[in-house]
Design a protein around this motif. Structure first.
Motif, PDB file in Angstrom:
ATOM      1  N   ASP A   1       0.826  -1.200   0.000  1.00 24.77           N
ATOM      2  CA  ASP A   1       0.000   0.000   0.000  1.00 24.77           C
ATOM      3  C   ASP A   1       0.865   1.258   0.000  1.00 24.77           C
ATOM      4  N   LEU A   2       2.001   1.181   0.663  1.00 23.95           N
ATOM      5  CA  LEU A   2       2.945   2.292   0.715  1.00 23.95           C
ATOM      6  C   LEU A   2       4.364   1.737   0.616  1.00 23.95           C
ATOM      7  N   VAL A   3       5.210   2.466  -0.049  1.00 25.23           N
ATOM      8  CA  VAL A   3       6.607   2.076  -0.176  1.00 25.23           C
ATOM      9  C   VAL A   3       7.448   3.222   0.377  1.00 25.23           C
ATOM     10  N   VAL A   4       8.332   2.897   1.298  1.00 19.63           N
ATOM     11  CA  VAL A   4       9.145   3.905   1.983  1.00 19.63           C
ATOM     12  C   VAL A   4      10.611   3.557   1.772  1.00 19.63           C
ATOM     13  N   TRP A   5      11.413   4.541   1.368  1.00 21.54           N
ATOM     14  CA  TRP A   5      12.824   4.249   1.129  1.00 21.54           C
ATOM     15  C   TRP A   5      13.699   5.471   1.360  1.00 21.54           C
ATOM     16  N   HIS A   6      14.986   5.184   1.496  1.00 19.11           N
ATOM     17  CA  HIS A   6      15.985   6.237   1.671  1.00 19.11           C
ATOM     18  C   HIS A   6      16.297   6.842   0.306  1.00 19.11           C
TER      19      HIS A   6
ATOM     20  N   ASP B   1      13.879  -4.991   2.166  1.00 22.29           N
ATOM     21  CA  ASP B   1      15.177  -5.369   2.732  1.00 22.29           C
ATOM     22  C   ASP B   1      15.375  -4.787   4.122  1.00 22.29           C
ATOM     23  N   ARG B   2      14.507  -3.832   4.487  1.00 20.32           N
ATOM     24  CA  ARG B   2      14.486  -3.233   5.830  1.00 20.32           C
ATOM     25  C   ARG B   2      15.765  -2.480   6.168  1.00 20.32           C
ATOM     26  N   LYS B   3      16.590  -2.266   5.185  1.00 22.33           N
ATOM     27  CA  LYS B   3      17.820  -1.498   5.372  1.00 22.33           C
ATOM     28  C   LYS B   3      17.794  -0.216   4.542  1.00 22.33           C
ATOM     29  N   SER B   4      17.225  -0.340   3.327  1.00 13.64           N
ATOM     30  CA  SER B   4      17.130   0.833   2.464  1.00 13.64           C
ATOM     31  C   SER B   4      15.701   1.115   2.030  1.00 13.64           C
ATOM     32  N   PHE B   5      14.812   0.110   2.099  1.00 12.26           N
ATOM     33  CA  PHE B   5      13.412   0.350   1.749  1.00 12.26           C
ATOM     34  C   PHE B   5      12.508  -0.596   2.515  1.00 12.26           C
ATOM     35  N   VAL B   6      11.247  -0.163   2.670  1.00 13.57           N
ATOM     36  CA  VAL B   6      10.241  -0.929   3.396  1.00 13.57           C
ATOM     37  C   VAL B   6       8.957  -0.941   2.583  1.00 13.57           C
TER      38      VAL B   6
END
Length: 215
Positions: free
Chosen positions: A4-9, A59-64
């Protein structure tokens, strides 16, 4: 995986279409994340602590990848966007196809689209504007495109906006000047919003305006 949402650095400002491509790559596992950042696991930990039922992958390091499941959208999505901004991460809303850039990467002069039924969209596309206007109804009856409190265009549907049933009330505010006009169809409202977003003013000449009554 569908999210539903993509979050990343992110280190540079991204537009809606570029963000959509990145998000699709993350969800399809076609693209690796960017540089790892401590802010990503910090975001994930704070989100899951507040909403343990929300699905979190990536990967929970650069994106969720965030999946809401049965979680209340109206309650959770604003928190996801807030936490992403807090941790200086980009957040892409898959349903709206809209990205919220980290605060330091946002355009200071970008317009913002706000409707009664959805969260604000910074620097909206032509498609965002059209969808917002066409989705107006008796419950979600207004939409605003503003650069600041004194410079905006607003559209409202029907009697709640002071227009005839099925018609639109179009308002423009430019500093001390605050005008309105009744418009018969959605296409005219959409065109006005799109031109206003582009910084154009000639569109105002297509309408006959009257001052907005105060009080």
């Amino acid at each position: 995986m569908v999210a539903d949402l993509v979050v990343w650095h992110e280190t540079v400002r991204v537009g809606h279409e570029e963000a959509a491509e990145k998000a699709a790559g993350f969800m399809a596992k076609r693209a690796a994340g960017g540089a790892a950042a401590d802010s990503v696991p910090a975001f994930m930990e704070e989100l899951t602590r507040n909403f343990p039922g929300v699905g979190v992958k990536g990967d929970r390091k650069s994106f969720v990848l965030v999946t809401l499941g049965d979680a209340p959208v109206a309650k959770v999505v604003p928190v996801v966007r807030y936490l992403a901004a807090k941790h200086r991460l980009a957040c892409f809303d898959v349903r709206l196809r809209a990205v919220v850039n980290p605060p330091l990467l946002r355009r200071i002069d970008a317009p913002e689209l706000t409707s009664a039924g959805d969260l604000p969209i910074e620097d909206p596309s032509a498609d965002h504007i059209e969808r917002a206007v066409r989705e107006l109804d008796g419950d979600f009856w207004f939409v605003i495109l503003d650069f600041d409190d004194d410079h905006y265009v607003q559209g409202g549907l029907g009697e709640r906006a002071g227009a005839a049933p099925g018609a639109y009330m179009l308002e423009v505010r430019d500093g001390d000047e605050h005008l309105q006009t009744e418009v018969a169809d959605a296409d005219a409202v959409i065109s006005a919003f799109r031109e206003h977003a582009a910084g154009e003013t000639a569109w105002r000449e297509r309408f006959s305006w009257r001052p907005v009554a105060v009080g």
